[in-house]
Enzyme design. Structure first.
Site, PDB file in Angstrom:
ATOM      1  N   ARG A  36      -4.065  -8.955  -0.228  1.00 43.70           N
ATOM      2  CA  ARG A  36      -3.437 -10.181  -0.743  1.00 43.70           C
ATOM      3  C   ARG A  36      -3.667 -11.348   0.219  1.00 43.70           C
ATOM      4  O   ARG A  36      -3.930 -12.475  -0.206  1.00 43.70           O
ATOM      5  CB  ARG A  36      -1.938  -9.953  -0.944  1.00 43.70           C
ATOM      6  CG  ARG A  36      -1.605  -8.991  -2.079  1.00 43.70           C
ATOM      7  CD  ARG A  36      -0.149  -8.570  -2.037  1.00 43.70           C
ATOM      8  NE  ARG A  36       0.213  -7.750  -3.196  1.00 43.70           N
ATOM      9  CZ  ARG A  36       1.112  -6.774  -3.164  1.00 43.70           C
ATOM     10  NH1 ARG A  36       1.743  -6.485  -2.029  1.00 43.70           N
ATOM     11  NH2 ARG A  36       1.384  -6.089  -4.252  1.00 43.70           N
TER      12      ARG A  36
ATOM     13  N   ASP B  98      -1.208  -5.462   1.450  1.00 48.34           N
ATOM     14  CA  ASP B  98      -0.763  -6.764   1.955  1.00 48.34           C
ATOM     15  C   ASP B  98      -1.953  -7.541   2.512  1.00 48.34           C
ATOM     16  O   ASP B  98      -2.084  -8.751   2.303  1.00 48.34           O
ATOM     17  CB  ASP B  98       0.279  -6.592   3.065  1.00 48.34           C
ATOM     18  CG  ASP B  98       1.477  -5.775   2.634  1.00 48.34           C
ATOM     19  OD1 ASP B  98       2.563  -6.328   2.479  1.00 48.34           O
ATOM     20  OD2 ASP B  98       1.296  -4.553   2.460  1.00 48.34           O
TER      21      ASP B  98
ATOM     22  N   ARG C  84      20.384  -0.296   0.350  1.00 55.37           N
ATOM     23  CA  ARG C  84      19.019   0.096   0.704  1.00 55.37           C
ATOM     24  C   ARG C  84      19.025   1.369   1.541  1.00 55.37           C
ATOM     25  O   ARG C  84      18.159   2.223   1.400  1.00 55.37           O
ATOM     26  CB  ARG C  84      18.362  -1.049   1.476  1.00 55.37           C
ATOM     27  CG  ARG C  84      16.898  -0.841   1.794  1.00 55.37           C
ATOM     28  CD  ARG C  84      16.299  -2.140   2.325  1.00 55.37           C
ATOM     29  NE  ARG C  84      14.891  -1.977   2.695  1.00 55.37           N
ATOM     30  CZ  ARG C  84      14.466  -1.673   3.907  1.00 55.37           C
ATOM     31  NH1 ARG C  84      15.337  -1.495   4.887  1.00 55.37           N
ATOM     32  NH2 ARG C  84      13.177  -1.556   4.171  1.00 55.37           N
TER      33      ARG C  84
ATOM     34  N   HIS D 234       5.469  -2.670   6.548  1.00 58.08           N
ATOM     35  CA  HIS D 234       5.182  -3.083   5.168  1.00 58.08           C
ATOM     36  C   HIS D 234       6.490  -3.647   4.625  1.00 58.08           C
ATOM     37  O   HIS D 234       7.277  -2.962   3.991  1.00 58.08           O
ATOM     38  CB  HIS D 234       4.714  -1.884   4.334  1.00 58.08           C
ATOM     39  CG  HIS D 234       4.574  -2.196   2.866  1.00 58.08           C
ATOM     40  ND1 HIS D 234       3.763  -3.186   2.390  1.00 58.08           N
ATOM     41  CD2 HIS D 234       5.164  -1.639   1.778  1.00 58.08           C
ATOM     42  CE1 HIS D 234       3.852  -3.231   1.072  1.00 58.08           C
ATOM     43  NE2 HIS D 234       4.696  -2.293   0.683  1.00 58.08           N
TER      44      HIS D 234
END
Length: 350
Positions: free
Chosen positions: A186, A183, A123, A210
């Protein structure tokens, strides 16, 4: 609508009808100088970029839309595909180029470009490649549109918004990350679904990173103006904290679920970003949970960090951060979320 080369004239003589088709009236004056021409640029025409572009067009949010991408054939194809829908859309000039000069004079620049993770790639390495990518994107955007608002959508959005702020030289109020706006949508949907109410009547925020360290602000949730937790307490209705955590976990996992099913997310982020564009360019002064320079808010310190807080947005970008009450636990989790982002930035040497 931007003309293609073949559409500028008709007939073998090359008659240009654009001037001959209409006769001007007498004693005309130029357009009022107060009339504002709005321009939005979208950088990156992948699934996310095009979902944003398409939503912006259908919602009539701009007079001109500029698209930029490193792949000229795909870019040209996407531009033509949108132009061919002219009869079904509000009139918008659509232009595209691999050259950033096409973005000149943009009121809003939306950055969706980002490198994809290679098999076995860490990552951190992916993030380093995205930082390098932004170093070629952000400076020319700031050069051609020094008065623009930068809206970063590329992930990891919080770190890349910080990087974009540093690269652009723009004031912090004009550099924003899409953050947890989606987010929170949702989150509102799941709460509304759980209680069988309309999601538009639910006020609820996810803040912080996030990502996995995001924070659900349960203490401030209200439905139709009624604070939920206070209502349950006053009515002596028992609830389990585990139930609340499951809803938050579902918010975090929902994007992964969509990606596992269709390979990427696009439509929801398209609507989310168009919603932000409307608030910004039409000076709506609405409150959105977006990634902003958070140092000094809610006890966040230790360095410059961008993360999502409930923020009022308008034509000047960030107008202010909402002074919303957090519980001690929520504030502690928010500071831990900031620490998580700062640790990633330190690994990058930022």
């Amino acid at each position: 609508m931007h003309k293609s080369a073949s559409a500028s004239s008709f007939g073998p003589g090359g008659l240009d009808l654009s001037q001959a088709f209409f006769k001007p009236i007498r004693d005309t004056a130029p357009p009022s100088p107060t009339k504002r021409h709005t321009k939005i640029s979208v950088i990156g025409v992948g699934n996310v970029g095009m979902a944003i572009a398409q939503t912006i067009l259908t919602q009539d949010l701009t007079d001109e839309l500029a698209l930029v991408d490193a792949k000229p054939d795909k870019l040209h194809g996407e531009m033509l595909d949108l132009q061919h829908a002219a009869a079904f859309l509000p009139r918008t000039k659509i232009v595209a180029s691999v050259d950033y000069s096409v973005t000149v004079g943009s009121d809003l620049c939306i950055v969706t470009a980002g490198a994809r993770q290679n098999p076995g790639e860490s990552r951190l390495n992916l993030l380093q490649r995205n930082v390098a990518l932004l170093s070629n994107i952000i400076p020319p955007l700031a050069k051609y549109s020094p008065d623009t608002i930068l809206l970063i959508v590329s992930n990891p959005v919080d770190v890349l918004t910080y990087v974009s702020w540093k690269l652009s030289g723009l004031p912090s109020n004009r550099v924003i990350g899409s953050g947890t706006n989606l987010d929170s949508s949702r989150f509102r949907f799941l709460i509304a679904d759980h209680l069988d109410v309309n999601a538009q009547d639910v006020q609820a925020y996810i803040v912080g990173e996030h990502g996995d360290s995001s924070v659900a602000l349960w203490s401030s949730i209200s439905i139709g103006g009624v604070p939920v937790l206070s209502f349950l307490k006053n009515q002596q209705i028992a609830y389990e904290k585990e139930t609340l955590e499951k809803i938050h976990k579902a918010v975090i996992e929902s994007a992964y679920e969509v990606i596992s099913l269709k390979g990427y997310t696009s439509w929801a982020i398209g609507y989310s970003v168009a919603n932000l564009a409307r608030s910004l360019l039409r000076d709506q002064r609405k409150i959105h949970p977006v990634s902003v320079l958070a140092k000094g808010f809610y006890g966040i310190d230790g360095g410059d960090v961008f993360l999502s807080l409930p923020t009022q947005l308008g034509r000047g970008g960030v107008l202010g951060v909402t002074n919303i009450h957090l519980t001690d636990e929520e504030e502690q989790r928010l500071r831990m979320s900031a620490k998580t982002i700062l640790e990633v930035q330190s690994q990058l040497g930022l």
